[in-house]
Scaffold this active site. Structure first.
Site, mmCIF file in Angstrom:
data_model
loop_
_atom_site.group_PDB
_atom_site.id
_atom_site.type_symbol
_atom_site.label_atom_id
_atom_site.label_comp_id
_atom_site.label_asym_id
_atom_site.label_seq_id
_atom_site.Cartn_x
_atom_site.Cartn_y
_atom_site.Cartn_z
ATOM 1 N N GLU A 44 0.850 -1.209 -0.038
ATOM 2 C CA GLU A 44 -0.134 -0.019 -0.021
ATOM 3 C C GLU A 44 0.798 1.272 0.026
ATOM 4 O OE1 GLU A 44 -3.972 -2.041 2.115
ATOM 5 O OE2 GLU A 44 -2.429 -0.542 3.264
ATOM 6 N N ASN A 45 0.274 2.441 -0.083
ATOM 7 C CA ASN A 45 0.851 3.697 0.027
ATOM 8 C C ASN A 45 -0.065 4.687 0.335
ATOM 9 O OD1 ASN A 45 1.645 6.185 -1.827
ATOM 10 N ND2 ASN A 45 3.265 4.746 -2.195
ATOM 11 N N CYS A 73 -1.453 -4.731 -5.506
ATOM 12 C CA CYS A 73 -2.245 -6.000 -5.172
ATOM 13 C C CYS A 73 -1.169 -7.003 -5.034
ATOM 14 C CB CYS A 73 -3.192 -6.530 -6.156
ATOM 15 S SG CYS A 73 -4.695 -5.209 -5.888
ATOM 16 N N TYR A 93 -2.993 6.204 -1.982
ATOM 17 C CA TYR A 93 -3.869 4.728 -2.073
ATOM 18 C C TYR A 93 -3.939 4.418 -3.159
ATOM 19 C CZ TYR A 93 -5.919 5.698 2.776
ATOM 20 O OH TYR A 93 -5.954 5.836 4.245
ATOM 21 N N CYS A 96 -6.715 -7.348 -11.036
ATOM 22 C CA CYS A 96 -5.731 -8.371 -11.060
ATOM 23 C C CYS A 96 -6.566 -9.638 -12.059
ATOM 24 C CB CYS A 96 -5.565 -8.997 -9.656
ATOM 25 S SG CYS A 96 -4.421 -7.873 -8.677
ATOM 26 N N GLU A 116 -1.391 -10.137 -6.374
ATOM 27 C CA GLU A 116 -1.346 -11.053 -7.409
ATOM 28 C C GLU A 116 -0.515 -10.282 -8.421
ATOM 29 O OE1 GLU A 116 -3.829 -9.946 -5.708
ATOM 30 O OE2 GLU A 116 -5.619 -11.299 -5.574
HETATM 31 ZN ZN ZN Z 1 -5.989 -6.862 -7.128
#
Ligand code: ZN
Length: 155
Positions: free
Chosen positions: A56-57, A65, A60, A101, A67
């Site tokens: 995360e950052n 993710c 946002y 994803c 995956e």
């Molecule tokens: Zn994802």
């Protein structure tokens, strides 16, 4: 077991190894904002495994993710074909990949087996056609784009 679709376990018995690697990757997740840690372990067609975790950052949308992190790690190692992915979370209910994803996984593995597992032992399995029917794929771009794609793959 909350199986939503009949998906075969990889013939080489790799689910246990993939589970272990997905949970190990989850332990490294950087999720200070959501607290929702995710790990992913992706099995290449050659049997090698690449992992990813969510990152995360403070901005946002800049987050990544697990995956897609696994895909990026795999491609950086020259892996382009995949047979299975295990997604590990601490949620109560197994979580499928998010929409972005799914699109990224479809690019490389339209027949990918997807297993989602939780710390509590719940799990669910899907195939990519289950998760992303009527997908937009490289062939959706048409012949011209497909020939450009082949040229860049040789670089
Ligand atoms: Zn994802």
């Amino acid at each position: 077991m909350a199986t939503e679709a009949a998906v075969d376990v990889p013939k080489d018995g790799s689910w246990p190894a993939l589970r272990e690697r997905a949970f190990a990757a989850m332990a490294h997740a950087y999720a200070p904002y959501s607290g929702f840690r995710v790990g992913a372990a992706l099995m290449g067609s050659d049997g090698s495994i690449a992992e990813g975790c969510n990152v995360e950052n403070a901005s946002y949308p800049a987050g990544m993710c697990a995956e897609r992190g696994a895909i990026a790690a795999a491609v950086a190692r020259g892996m382009h074909e995949f047979t299975a992915i295990v997604i590990a979370t601490e949620a109560e209910v197994p979580t499928p990949p998010c929409g972005i994803c799914r699109q990224v996984l479809m690019e490389f593995a339209p027949q990918l087996l997807v297993l989602s597992v939780t710390r509590s032992g719940a799990e669910a399995q899907w195939s990519m056609p289950d998760l992303l029917p009527h997908a937009f794929t490289p062939t959706s771009l048409g012949a011209h784009a497909a020939s450009k794609r082949r040229r860049t793959e040789c670089m």
